[in-house]
Design a protein around this motif. Structure first.
Motif, PDB file in Angstrom:
ATOM      1  N   MET A 108      38.210 -17.136   3.286  1.00 35.76           N
ATOM      2  CA  MET A 108      37.911 -16.596   4.592  1.00 35.76           C
ATOM      3  C   MET A 108      36.590 -15.830   4.534  1.00 35.76           C
ATOM      4  SD  MET A 108      40.086 -14.156   7.161  1.00 35.76           S
ATOM      5  CE  MET A 108      41.151 -15.510   7.549  1.00 35.76           C
ATOM      6  N   GLN A 109      35.721 -16.096   5.492  1.00 35.63           N
ATOM      7  CA  GLN A 109      34.432 -15.415   5.579  1.00 35.63           C
ATOM      8  C   GLN A 109      34.620 -14.070   6.270  1.00 35.63           C
ATOM      9  OE1 GLN A 109      31.200 -16.315   4.391  1.00 35.63           O
ATOM     10  NE2 GLN A 109      31.106 -14.142   4.831  1.00 35.63           N
ATOM     11  N   LYS A 110      34.088 -13.034   5.651  1.00 29.75           N
ATOM     12  CA  LYS A 110      34.172 -11.696   6.241  1.00 29.75           C
ATOM     13  C   LYS A 110      32.810 -11.323   6.807  1.00 29.75           C
ATOM     14  CE  LYS A 110      37.959 -10.226   3.409  1.00 29.75           C
ATOM     15  NZ  LYS A 110      38.547  -9.236   2.551  1.00 29.75           N
ATOM     16  N   ILE A 111      32.850 -10.669   7.981  1.00 29.19           N
ATOM     17  CA  ILE A 111      31.604 -10.230   8.597  1.00 29.19           C
ATOM     18  C   ILE A 111      31.669  -8.737   8.885  1.00 29.19           C
ATOM     19  CG2 ILE A 111      31.035 -12.478   9.585  1.00 29.19           C
ATOM     20  CD1 ILE A 111      32.049 -11.508  12.273  1.00 29.19           C
ATOM     21  N   ALA A 112      30.531  -8.096   8.803  1.00 31.90           N
ATOM     22  CA  ALA A 112      30.353  -6.703   9.222  1.00 31.90           C
ATOM     23  C   ALA A 112      29.438  -6.743  10.429  1.00 31.90           C
ATOM     24  CB  ALA A 112      29.730  -5.878   8.107  1.00 31.90           C
ATOM     25  N   VAL A 113      29.798  -5.995  11.455  1.00 30.62           N
ATOM     26  CA  VAL A 113      29.028  -6.006  12.686  1.00 30.62           C
ATOM     27  C   VAL A 113      28.460  -4.608  12.919  1.00 30.62           C
ATOM     28  CG1 VAL A 113      29.050  -6.507  15.149  1.00 30.62           C
ATOM     29  CG2 VAL A 113      30.563  -7.785  13.617  1.00 30.62           C
ATOM     30  N   CYS A 114      27.143  -4.534  13.066  1.00 27.98           N
ATOM     31  CA  CYS A 114      26.465  -3.273  13.362  1.00 27.98           C
ATOM     32  C   CYS A 114      26.134  -3.246  14.845  1.00 27.98           C
ATOM     33  CB  CYS A 114      25.193  -3.139  12.534  1.00 27.98           C
ATOM     34  SG  CYS A 114      25.503  -3.070  10.770  1.00 27.98           S
ATOM     35  N   VAL A 115      26.512  -2.155  15.511  1.00 31.29           N
ATOM     36  CA  VAL A 115      26.385  -2.062  16.961  1.00 31.29           C
ATOM     37  C   VAL A 115      25.733  -0.736  17.353  1.00 31.29           C
ATOM     38  CG1 VAL A 115      28.383  -3.533  17.394  1.00 31.29           C
ATOM     39  CG2 VAL A 115      28.696  -1.085  17.152  1.00 31.29           C
ATOM     40  N   SER A 116      25.254  -0.699  18.597  1.00 29.03           N
ATOM     41  CA  SER A 116      24.674   0.533  19.121  1.00 29.03           C
ATOM     42  C   SER A 116      25.191   0.896  20.506  1.00 29.03           C
ATOM     43  CB  SER A 116      23.144   0.420  19.206  1.00 29.03           C
ATOM     44  OG  SER A 116      22.567   0.369  17.935  1.00 29.03           O
ATOM     45  N   GLY A 117      25.830  -0.040  21.182  1.00 29.56           N
ATOM     46  CA  GLY A 117      26.151   0.217  22.581  1.00 29.56           C
ATOM     47  C   GLY A 117      27.583  -0.062  22.969  1.00 29.56           C
ATOM     48  N   SER A 118      27.733  -0.697  24.128  1.00 29.94           N
ATOM     49  CA  SER A 118      29.061  -0.879  24.715  1.00 29.94           C
ATOM     50  C   SER A 118      29.904  -1.919  23.984  1.00 29.94           C
ATOM     51  CB  SER A 118      28.933  -1.269  26.180  1.00 29.94           C
ATOM     52  OG  SER A 118      28.340  -2.546  26.301  1.00 29.94           O
ATOM     53  N   GLY A 119      29.272  -2.824  23.292  1.00 28.34           N
ATOM     54  CA  GLY A 119      30.020  -3.774  22.483  1.00 28.34           C
ATOM     55  C   GLY A 119      30.472  -5.028  23.197  1.00 28.34           C
ATOM     56  N   THR A 120      29.768  -5.430  24.249  1.00 27.23           N
ATOM     57  CA  THR A 120      30.171  -6.664  24.939  1.00 27.23           C
ATOM     58  C   THR A 120      29.998  -7.878  24.033  1.00 27.23           C
ATOM     59  OG1 THR A 120      27.998  -6.777  25.990  1.00 27.23           O
ATOM     60  CG2 THR A 120      29.770  -5.793  27.270  1.00 27.23           C
ATOM     61  N   ASN A 121      28.941  -7.898  23.245  1.00 27.74           N
ATOM     62  CA  ASN A 121      28.762  -9.008  22.299  1.00 27.74           C
ATOM     63  C   ASN A 121      29.808  -8.941  21.189  1.00 27.74           C
ATOM     64  OD1 ASN A 121      26.520 -10.197  23.586  1.00 27.74           O
ATOM     65  ND2 ASN A 121      25.153  -8.707  22.636  1.00 27.74           N
ATOM     66  N   GLN A 143      36.941 -13.205   9.443  1.00 26.49           N
ATOM     67  CA  GLN A 143      37.545 -11.902   9.702  1.00 26.49           C
ATOM     68  C   GLN A 143      36.430 -10.891   9.916  1.00 26.49           C
ATOM     69  OE1 GLN A 143      39.514 -10.219   6.315  1.00 26.49           O
ATOM     70  NE2 GLN A 143      40.114  -8.369   7.401  1.00 26.49           N
ATOM     71  N   ILE A 144      36.542 -10.088  10.958  1.00 18.53           N
ATOM     72  CA  ILE A 144      35.611  -8.973  11.140  1.00 18.53           C
ATOM     73  C   ILE A 144      36.126  -7.847  10.262  1.00 18.53           C
ATOM     74  CG2 ILE A 144      34.535  -7.372  12.753  1.00 18.53           C
ATOM     75  CD1 ILE A 144      35.199  -9.416  14.988  1.00 18.53           C
ATOM     76  N   ALA A 145      35.402  -7.555   9.202  1.00 22.62           N
ATOM     77  CA  ALA A 145      35.860  -6.596   8.197  1.00 22.62           C
ATOM     78  C   ALA A 145      35.611  -5.160   8.614  1.00 22.62           C
ATOM     79  CB  ALA A 145      35.176  -6.882   6.863  1.00 22.62           C
ATOM     80  N   VAL A 146      34.504  -4.911   9.290  1.00 20.27           N
ATOM     81  CA  VAL A 146      34.151  -3.541   9.669  1.00 20.27           C
ATOM     82  C   VAL A 146      33.119  -3.583  10.788  1.00 20.27           C
ATOM     83  CG1 VAL A 146      32.320  -3.313   7.924  1.00 20.27           C
ATOM     84  CG2 VAL A 146      33.471  -1.265   8.769  1.00 20.27           C
ATOM     85  N   VAL A 147      33.170  -2.575  11.644  1.00 19.40           N
ATOM     86  CA  VAL A 147      32.154  -2.366  12.671  1.00 19.40           C
ATOM     87  C   VAL A 147      31.501  -1.019  12.385  1.00 19.40           C
ATOM     88  CG1 VAL A 147      31.745  -1.980  15.135  1.00 19.40           C
ATOM     89  CG2 VAL A 147      33.338  -3.759  14.404  1.00 19.40           C
ATOM     90  N   ILE A 148      30.180  -1.016  12.325  1.00 16.90           N
ATOM     91  CA  ILE A 148      29.420   0.193  12.027  1.00 16.90           C
ATOM     92  C   ILE A 148      28.491   0.470  13.200  1.00 16.90           C
ATOM     93  CG2 ILE A 148      27.780   1.282  10.446  1.00 16.90           C
ATOM     94  CD1 ILE A 148      28.812  -0.675   8.289  1.00 16.90           C
ATOM     95  N   SER A 149      28.497   1.713  13.682  1.00 14.08           N
ATOM     96  CA  SER A 149      27.628   2.085  14.797  1.00 14.08           C
ATOM     97  C   SER A 149      26.691   3.208  14.389  1.00 14.08           C
ATOM     98  CB  SER A 149      28.463   2.553  15.990  1.00 14.08           C
ATOM     99  OG  SER A 149      27.620   2.992  17.035  1.00 14.08           O
ATOM    100  N   ASN A 150      25.494   3.177  14.957  1.00 11.50           N
ATOM    101  CA  ASN A 150      24.563   4.275  14.730  1.00 11.50           C
ATOM    102  C   ASN A 150      24.662   5.322  15.840  1.00 11.50           C
ATOM    103  OD1 ASN A 150      23.301   2.385  16.543  1.00 11.50           O
ATOM    104  ND2 ASN A 150      21.415   3.542  16.278  1.00 11.50           N
ATOM    105  N   LYS A 151      25.605   5.123  16.766  1.00 11.23           N
ATOM    106  CA  LYS A 151      25.828   6.080  17.851  1.00 11.23           C
ATOM    107  C   LYS A 151      27.310   6.440  17.896  1.00 11.23           C
ATOM    108  CE  LYS A 151      22.050   4.580  20.772  1.00 11.23           C
ATOM    109  NZ  LYS A 151      21.668   4.054  22.089  1.00 11.23           N
TER     110      LYS A 151
END
Length: 90
Positions: A1-14, A31-39
């Motif tokens: 299974m491929q794991k992805i990390a998603v870096c976000v800054s806003g509302s998260g529609t994408n 699998q989305i492994a983690v979401v990291i935000s700078n806000k």
């Protein structure tokens, strides 16, 4: 299974579109492994929590925050990093 990390800054529609595609099987074997935000107040963090995905806000102006983000990413091997409207470079 491929794991992805998603870096976000806003509302998260994408991010929500990715979450929905993973859950529906349109994006398979992922699998989305983690979401990291700078806000800290990014709604994307709430979307991640609602989906049961670990979410964090490492304060980039602190050495501890940067180390925390790096440690999270290092937990996973062969991870794909997705930058969605990421508004900062560490």
């Amino acid at each position: 299974m491929q794991k992805i990390a998603v870096c976000v800054s806003g509302s998260g529609t994408n991010l929500q579109a990715i979450i929905d595609a993973v859950h529906s099987g349109k994006i398979h074997n992922t699998q989305i492994a983690v979401v990291i935000s700078n806000k800290a107040d990014a709604y994307a963090l709430e979307r991640a929590n609602n989906a049961g995905i670990p979410a964090l806000f490492p304060q980039r102006n602190t050495k501890t925050g940067v180390l925390l983000a790096k440690q999270w990413l290092m937990l996973y091997t062969n991870i794909i990093l997705i930058l969605l409207c990421w508004q900062v470079i560490w």
